[in-house]
Design a protein around this motif. Structure first.
Motif, mmCIF file in Angstrom:
data_model
loop_
_atom_site.group_PDB
_atom_site.id
_atom_site.type_symbol
_atom_site.label_atom_id
_atom_site.label_comp_id
_atom_site.label_asym_id
_atom_site.label_seq_id
_atom_site.Cartn_x
_atom_site.Cartn_y
_atom_site.Cartn_z
ATOM 1 N N ALA A 165 0.952 -0.981 -0.044
ATOM 2 C CA ALA A 165 -0.046 0.044 -0.027
ATOM 3 C C ALA A 165 1.070 1.209 0.037
ATOM 4 O O ALA A 165 2.051 1.213 0.520
ATOM 5 C CB ALA A 165 -1.074 -0.130 1.318
ATOM 6 N N ILE A 166 0.265 2.398 -0.346
ATOM 7 C CA ILE A 166 0.953 3.840 -0.448
ATOM 8 C C ILE A 166 -0.051 4.477 0.284
ATOM 9 O O ILE A 166 -1.176 4.122 0.519
ATOM 10 C CB ILE A 166 1.378 4.370 -1.675
ATOM 11 C CG1 ILE A 166 0.094 4.445 -2.550
ATOM 12 C CG2 ILE A 166 2.338 3.377 -2.500
ATOM 13 C CD1 ILE A 166 0.416 5.174 -3.840
ATOM 14 N N PHE A 167 0.513 5.736 0.987
ATOM 15 C CA PHE A 167 -0.055 6.548 1.726
ATOM 16 C C PHE A 167 0.133 7.959 1.221
ATOM 17 O O PHE A 167 1.267 8.237 0.955
ATOM 18 C CB PHE A 167 0.484 6.584 3.234
ATOM 19 C CG PHE A 167 -0.106 5.136 3.909
ATOM 20 C CD1 PHE A 167 -1.264 4.822 4.444
ATOM 21 C CD2 PHE A 167 0.955 4.269 3.938
ATOM 22 C CE1 PHE A 167 -1.433 3.800 5.036
ATOM 23 C CE2 PHE A 167 0.677 2.935 4.402
ATOM 24 C CZ PHE A 167 -0.441 2.835 5.024
ATOM 25 N N ILE A 168 -0.866 8.745 0.646
ATOM 26 C CA ILE A 168 -0.777 9.848 0.091
ATOM 27 C C ILE A 168 -1.562 10.963 0.969
ATOM 28 O O ILE A 168 -2.641 10.742 1.522
ATOM 29 C CB ILE A 168 -1.595 9.900 -1.146
ATOM 30 C CG1 ILE A 168 -1.040 8.765 -1.969
ATOM 31 C CG2 ILE A 168 -1.632 11.264 -1.979
ATOM 32 C CD1 ILE A 168 -1.692 8.850 -3.381
ATOM 33 N N LYS A 169 -0.793 12.136 1.420
ATOM 34 C CA LYS A 169 -1.280 13.003 1.892
ATOM 35 C C LYS A 169 -2.071 14.154 1.318
ATOM 36 O O LYS A 169 -1.665 14.478 -0.036
ATOM 37 C CB LYS A 169 -0.094 13.943 2.791
ATOM 38 C CG LYS A 169 -0.654 15.209 3.717
ATOM 39 C CD LYS A 169 0.647 15.746 4.414
ATOM 40 C CE LYS A 169 0.177 16.461 5.454
ATOM 41 N NZ LYS A 169 -0.180 17.881 4.892
ATOM 42 N N GLU A 170 -3.413 14.237 1.636
ATOM 43 C CA GLU A 170 -4.441 14.980 0.728
ATOM 44 C C GLU A 170 -5.080 15.987 1.780
ATOM 45 O O GLU A 170 -5.879 15.566 2.433
ATOM 46 C CB GLU A 170 -5.169 14.026 -0.087
ATOM 47 C CG GLU A 170 -4.810 13.179 -0.839
ATOM 48 C CD GLU A 170 -5.661 12.112 -1.457
ATOM 49 O OE1 GLU A 170 -5.920 12.105 -2.850
ATOM 50 O OE2 GLU A 170 -6.503 11.546 -0.970
ATOM 51 N N LEU B 173 -1.620 -0.897 -3.646
ATOM 52 C CA LEU B 173 -1.320 -0.910 -4.859
ATOM 53 C C LEU B 173 -1.894 -1.636 -6.032
ATOM 54 O O LEU B 173 -1.946 -1.577 -7.121
ATOM 55 C CB LEU B 173 0.227 -1.530 -4.585
ATOM 56 C CG LEU B 173 1.075 -0.638 -3.986
ATOM 57 C CD1 LEU B 173 2.548 -1.148 -3.517
ATOM 58 C CD2 LEU B 173 1.512 0.701 -4.962
ATOM 59 N N PHE B 174 -2.622 -2.831 -5.362
ATOM 60 C CA PHE B 174 -3.545 -3.808 -6.250
ATOM 61 C C PHE B 174 -4.619 -3.278 -6.856
ATOM 62 O O PHE B 174 -5.304 -3.649 -7.806
ATOM 63 C CB PHE B 174 -3.596 -5.225 -5.778
ATOM 64 C CG PHE B 174 -2.280 -5.828 -5.372
ATOM 65 C CD1 PHE B 174 -1.276 -6.147 -6.267
ATOM 66 C CD2 PHE B 174 -1.874 -6.245 -3.978
ATOM 67 C CE1 PHE B 174 -0.147 -6.646 -5.850
ATOM 68 C CE2 PHE B 174 -0.764 -6.767 -3.619
ATOM 69 C CZ PHE B 174 0.234 -6.804 -4.419
ATOM 70 N N ASP B 175 -4.812 -2.152 -6.329
ATOM 71 C CA ASP B 175 -6.079 -1.355 -6.766
ATOM 72 C C ASP B 175 -6.051 -0.290 -7.780
ATOM 73 O O ASP B 175 -7.058 0.302 -8.206
ATOM 74 C CB ASP B 175 -7.007 -0.899 -5.518
ATOM 75 C CG ASP B 175 -7.582 -1.798 -4.711
ATOM 76 O OD1 ASP B 175 -7.774 -2.926 -5.165
ATOM 77 O OD2 ASP B 175 -7.763 -1.201 -3.281
ATOM 78 N N ILE B 176 -4.539 0.015 -8.082
ATOM 79 C CA ILE B 176 -4.294 1.205 -9.040
ATOM 80 C C ILE B 176 -4.544 0.449 -10.486
ATOM 81 O O ILE B 176 -3.670 -0.436 -10.999
ATOM 82 C CB ILE B 176 -3.038 1.872 -8.701
ATOM 83 C CG1 ILE B 176 -2.800 2.161 -7.184
ATOM 84 C CG2 ILE B 176 -2.585 2.569 -9.897
ATOM 85 C CD1 ILE B 176 -1.428 2.698 -6.975
ATOM 86 N N LEU B 177 -5.344 1.051 -11.238
ATOM 87 C CA LEU B 177 -5.512 0.875 -12.400
ATOM 88 C C LEU B 177 -4.398 1.236 -13.368
ATOM 89 O O LEU B 177 -3.925 0.309 -14.235
ATOM 90 C CB LEU B 177 -6.759 1.251 -13.008
ATOM 91 C CG LEU B 177 -8.048 0.656 -12.381
ATOM 92 C CD1 LEU B 177 -9.332 1.710 -12.912
ATOM 93 C CD2 LEU B 177 -8.520 -0.823 -12.709
ATOM 94 N N TYR B 178 -3.924 2.487 -13.276
ATOM 95 C CA TYR B 178 -2.996 2.969 -14.034
ATOM 96 C C TYR B 178 -2.384 4.254 -13.679
ATOM 97 O O TYR B 178 -3.057 4.665 -12.752
ATOM 98 C CB TYR B 178 -3.341 3.054 -15.486
ATOM 99 C CG TYR B 178 -4.532 4.168 -15.854
ATOM 100 C CD1 TYR B 178 -4.110 5.395 -16.145
ATOM 101 C CD2 TYR B 178 -5.899 3.923 -15.844
ATOM 102 C CE1 TYR B 178 -5.081 6.545 -16.464
ATOM 103 C CE2 TYR B 178 -6.819 4.764 -16.103
ATOM 104 C CZ TYR B 178 -6.538 6.042 -16.443
ATOM 105 O OH TYR B 178 -7.371 6.961 -16.656
ATOM 106 N N LEU B 179 -1.210 4.716 -14.193
ATOM 107 C CA LEU B 179 -0.527 5.746 -13.630
ATOM 108 C C LEU B 179 -0.645 6.670 -14.662
ATOM 109 O O LEU B 179 -0.302 6.198 -16.021
ATOM 110 C CB LEU B 179 0.958 5.605 -13.277
ATOM 111 C CG LEU B 179 1.096 4.667 -12.103
ATOM 112 C CD1 LEU B 179 2.736 4.231 -11.959
ATOM 113 C CD2 LEU B 179 0.472 4.677 -10.893
#
Length: 234
Positions: A136-141, A150-156
């Motif tokens: 997983a990654i954690f993004i400050k928003e 990570l396995f949920d990210i379709l594309y960059l």
């Protein structure tokens, strides 16, 4: 005070010395070297970490634009030139500012304000915006952190200095170019198919000659120089 390493490249002595004089008025600038040609500057770029390039464009040998192409890892590029017609081409090379000669101190000062704002935001984003955990990654928003598997990210998707992380639910934006992101261990499962796109194999639905359809029916282009990458998806 935070300082940034810079180099100044201009084949005209008077113009080069003027940039030096203006730069010395800002103690946060550490002038590593001044050069009459792009060729002379190459060596220092290979030896020292540079934060800012002050470049003329039209010079003997290869141009300031060509030098920038060889030094895209440098965060800030400021072109100072007598040729306004190069403006459009220069901004395709992640140029922060484009100054048309004759250079005035007030204009240089405005460029410095942009540099300071850009590098301060960049540093804060690097320190606090993106961190990694197990799968997983954690993004400050804003004031909150979002956890993204990570396995949920379709594309960059590349957006200059930013990258969009696209999931079925949302698009998340991080301050990192796509090339740097793909070098990180958590993103080794991604395959780059275009200058602006990278995908994960498990989400590929169909592969066409010039496009790839993902499981959410999104169609992404395949760049010419990335055709070989398709073999990794079969």
């Amino acid at each position: 005070m935070k300082t940034w390493n810079c180099i100044i490249v201009d084949d005209e002595d008077v113009d080069r010395l003027m940039v030096v004089a203006f730069a010395k008025k800002f103690p946060q600038l550490n002038i590593i070297g001044t050069y009459k040609s792009a060729e002379d500057a190459i060596d220092i770029l290979n030896k020292t970490s540079i934060d800012i390039l002050f470049l003329d464009i039209d010079m003997p040998g290869f141009s300031g634009v060509e030098l920038r192409k060889k030094a895209m890892e440098v965060p800030v590029c400021i072109f100072i030139t007598g040729h306004a017609e190069y403006a459009v081409e220069s901004f395709e090379l992640e140029t922060l500012d484009f100054i048309v000669k004759p250079l005035r101190f007030e204009r240089f000062e405005r460029a410095m304000q942009r540099i300071e704002q850009f590098l301060e935001i960049k540093e804060k984003a690097t320190l606090f915006e993106l961190s990694f955990g197990e799968n997983a990654i954690f993004i400050k928003e804003g004031s909150e952190k979002s956890k993204i598997n990570l396995f949920d990210i379709l594309y960059l998707e590349a957006l200059k200095d930013y990258t969009l992380l696209v999931t079925p639910q949302k698009k998340h934006c991080v301050w990192s170019n796509i090339g740097s992101l793909l070098k990180q261990d958590p993103f080794q499962s991604f395959t780059r198919i275009h200058r602006s796109f990278a995908i994960q194999k498990q989400f590929v639905k169909k592969i066409y000659a010039q496009e790839i359809m993902l499981s959410n029916n999104a169609l992404l282009p395949v760049g010419r120089s990335y055709k070989e990458s398709l073999k990794l998806l079969l």
